[in-house]
Design a protein around this motif. Structure first.
Motif, short mmCIF file in Angstrom:
data_model
loop_
_atom_site.label_atom_id
_atom_site.label_comp_id
_atom_site.label_asym_id
_atom_site.label_seq_id
_atom_site.Cartn_x
_atom_site.Cartn_y
_atom_site.Cartn_z
N ASP A 5 0.84 -1.21 0.00
CA ASP A 5 0.00 0.00 0.00
C ASP A 5 0.87 1.25 0.00
OD1 ASP A 5 -2.36 -1.33 0.04
OD2 ASP A 5 -2.97 -0.72 2.06
N GLU A 6 0.39 2.28 -0.70
CA GLU A 6 1.09 3.57 -0.66
C GLU A 6 0.88 4.24 0.69
OE1 GLU A 6 0.39 6.32 -3.77
OE2 GLU A 6 1.73 5.21 -5.10
N VAL A 7 1.90 4.92 1.15
CA VAL A 7 1.82 5.64 2.42
C VAL A 7 2.25 7.08 2.17
CG1 VAL A 7 2.66 5.77 4.80
CG2 VAL A 7 2.43 3.54 3.66
N GLN A 8 1.36 8.02 2.41
CA GLN A 8 1.75 9.42 2.22
C GLN A 8 2.28 9.96 3.55
OE1 GLN A 8 -0.66 13.33 1.86
NE2 GLN A 8 -0.48 12.58 -0.25
N LEU A 9 3.56 10.39 3.52
CA LEU A 9 4.17 10.96 4.73
C LEU A 9 3.77 12.42 4.88
CD1 LEU A 9 5.77 8.71 6.00
CD2 LEU A 9 6.31 8.64 3.58
N TRP A 10 3.78 13.14 3.74
CA TRP A 10 3.16 14.46 3.68
C TRP A 10 2.73 14.74 2.27
CZ3 TRP A 10 8.62 15.31 5.30
CH2 TRP A 10 9.44 15.76 4.28
N GLY A 11 1.79 15.69 2.15
CA GLY A 11 1.23 16.00 0.83
C GLY A 11 -0.19 16.51 1.02
N ASP A 12 -1.06 16.18 0.09
CA ASP A 12 -2.41 16.75 0.18
C ASP A 12 -3.22 16.18 1.35
OD1 ASP A 12 -2.60 14.23 -0.92
OD2 ASP A 12 -4.03 14.79 -2.48
N GLN A 13 -2.84 14.98 1.83
CA GLN A 13 -3.62 14.41 2.94
C GLN A 13 -2.99 14.64 4.31
OE1 GLN A 13 -4.99 10.47 1.81
NE2 GLN A 13 -4.60 11.07 -0.30
N VAL A 14 -1.72 14.87 4.30
CA VAL A 14 -1.02 15.19 5.56
C VAL A 14 -0.25 16.49 5.30
CG1 VAL A 14 0.64 14.41 7.29
CG2 VAL A 14 -0.72 12.73 6.02
N PRO A 15 -0.84 17.64 5.66
CA PRO A 15 -0.13 18.89 5.36
C PRO A 15 1.24 18.93 6.02
CG PRO A 15 -2.39 19.32 6.07
CD PRO A 15 -2.14 17.86 6.30
N ILE A 16 2.22 19.34 5.24
CA ILE A 16 3.59 19.37 5.77
C ILE A 16 3.69 20.29 6.98
CG2 ILE A 16 4.41 21.23 4.22
CD1 ILE A 16 7.06 19.51 4.10
N ASP A 17 2.86 21.34 6.99
CA ASP A 17 2.93 22.28 8.11
C ASP A 17 2.44 21.64 9.41
OD1 ASP A 17 3.80 24.55 6.51
OD2 ASP A 17 1.81 24.42 5.61
N GLU A 18 1.49 20.72 9.27
CA GLU A 18 0.99 20.02 10.46
C GLU A 18 2.11 19.14 11.05
OE1 GLU A 18 -2.73 17.80 9.74
OE2 GLU A 18 -1.77 16.20 10.90
N LEU A 19 2.80 18.42 10.19
CA LEU A 19 3.91 17.58 10.65
C LEU A 19 5.01 18.45 11.25
CD1 LEU A 19 5.44 14.88 10.84
CD2 LEU A 19 6.23 15.27 8.50
N ALA A 20 5.31 19.55 10.55
CA ALA A 20 6.39 20.43 11.04
C ALA A 20 6.05 20.95 12.43
CB ALA A 20 6.58 21.59 10.06
N GLN A 21 4.81 21.39 12.61
CA GLN A 21 4.43 21.93 13.92
C GLN A 21 4.54 20.88 15.01
OE1 GLN A 21 0.69 24.04 14.36
NE2 GLN A 21 1.57 25.88 13.48
N ALA A 22 4.11 19.67 14.69
CA ALA A 22 4.17 18.60 15.69
C ALA A 22 5.62 18.33 16.09
CB ALA A 22 3.55 17.33 15.12
N CYS A 23 6.55 18.58 15.15
CA CYS A 23 7.96 18.31 15.41
C CYS A 23 8.70 19.54 15.92
CB CYS A 23 8.65 17.82 14.14
SG CYS A 23 7.94 16.31 13.51
#
Ligand SMILES: Cc1ncc(COP(=O)(O)O)c(C=O)c1O
Length: 359
Positions: A319-337
């Motif tokens: 299965d494909e896994v999106q780490l960031w992109g249209d379904q996981v905004p990069i800014d959301e990941l960045a903020q969490a980190c």
């Protein structure tokens, strides 16, 4: 081939550049493509924007050469100027615009004999205290350079420290410093980075310098890219390369830091910190599989990470896994980190192939 790719949506890049221009009708815009176009690949970004962009901006002569190889004629600004006196001749040969950010650079330029004059952007230190002249020194430098044979256009630029914080008092103070110099004779003026393009119209001047917004990430902590009308350009996509059942109480990954609270199904994904996925991603950080968000399980390893797919029973090997992109905004990941989209994008490592779509 290892299943991990950074897909770069060129139509989204063009959309975002056009959005920057729409924010400031009648103004021109340097597309900031330093740091390999914020990790997206400068040659492809320049090729994609060359018929649209008024110019490009980079951080070094080496980056400028890369842009020139794709676009022989574009206006091209060296944001920090030349680092050595010998670079002025090369800059003139490449037809660059150069920032002059301090006395040493001005003196080196004036000592150099050039085949053709350079367009100069005098940089004002309007309050960030990183590069640039203070107002009085800039006035003196303007007087020295305005008749110099080495200088074509004489322009003014500055850079905001806090444009990403709307209403920050330094924004007004910096603007005031800039406006205080507009009695001098400049051909062009430039002040606005993405945050100022989007929210500080008084700073638009003649030339915008949008960077991060071109790549579909937000400069603001509290305003999402989507709310700003930006489209994500990069999606980082891996695959599930292993799946296992883990009994309640067993741990997953290095340091045994994640312990299954129930009988769990754990998928191993082909992306790790050596690809640029942040090792600091806290538990609870999500990736997207089959359109569903599932949380990390265990620490991010060098080449892999684990996710808890117990609640996604259909999840399967491959299965494909999106780490960031249209379904996981990069800014959301960045903020969490505890970081910013800029850092994540520019740290996608060379071993991740870039694939260009929607050309
Ligand atoms: C001088 C200068 N101008 C413009 C930019 C673009 O900024 P942003 O990516 O926030 O739009 C940068 C980026 O750091 C910069 O250093």
């Amino acid at each position: 081939m290892r299943p991990l790719v950074a897909s770069v949506d060129l139509a989204a890049l063009r959309h975002n550049y056009q959005l920057a221009k729409q924010c400031a009708p009648g103004r021109k815009a340097f597309a900031v493509v330093k740091a390999n176009a914020y990790g997206h690949g400068a040659p492809a970004a320049v090729e994609c924007l060359r018929d649209l962009a008024d110019g490009f901006a980079v951080a070094s002569l080496e980056e400028a050469e890369q842009v020139r190889a794709v676009d022989a004629n574009a206006r091209l600004l060296l944001l920090e100027g030349c680092f050595e006196a010998s670079e002025y001749a090369a800059a003139a040969e490449l037809g660059l615009d150069v920032a002059i950010q301090g006395e040493a650079q001005a003196a080196a330029l004036l000592r150099t004999k050039l085949e053709r004059p350079l367009n100069v952007w005098l940089k004002l230190d309007s309050g960030m205290h990183r590069l640039g002249f203070c107002s009085d020194a800039l006035r003196q430098c303007h007087a020295r350079l305005k008749a110099a044979a080495q200088v074509g256009e004489l322009n003014l630029m500055s850079h905001f420290a806090c444009a990403d914080e709307r209403g920050h008092p330094l924004n007004e103070a910096q603007l005031e410093q800039f406006v205080g110099l507009l009695d001098l004779d400049f051909t062009h003026r430039s002040f606005a980075n993405s945050a100022a393009v989007l929210t500080l119209s008084a700073a638009h001047m003649d030339w915008l310098r949008p960077g991060i917004m071109l790549y579909g990430a937000t400069p603001f902590a509290e305003l999402s890219a989507e709310a700003l009308g930006l489209k994500p350009v990069m999606s980082l996509t891996a695959k599930i390369i292993a799946i296992r059942d883990v009994p309640a109480g067993d741990s997953v990954g290095y340091g045994a830091g994640w312990v299954a609270p129930r009988p769990s199904r754990i998928a191993t994904v082909s992306c790790g910190y050596a690809d640029g996925y942040p090792r600091t991603a806290p538990l609870g950080t999500c990736v997207s599989i089959r359109g569903h968000r599932v949380p990390l399980a265990g620490r991010v390893s060098m080449d892999m990470l684990g996710v808890d797919v117990t609640d996604l029973p259909d999840a399967a090997l491959g299965d494909e896994v999106q780490l960031w992109g249209d379904q996981v905004p990069i800014d959301e990941l960045a903020q969490a980190c505890g970081t910013i989209g800029y850092e994540l994008l520019t740290k996608v490592t060379p071993r991740v192939p870039r694939r260009y779509i929607n050309d």
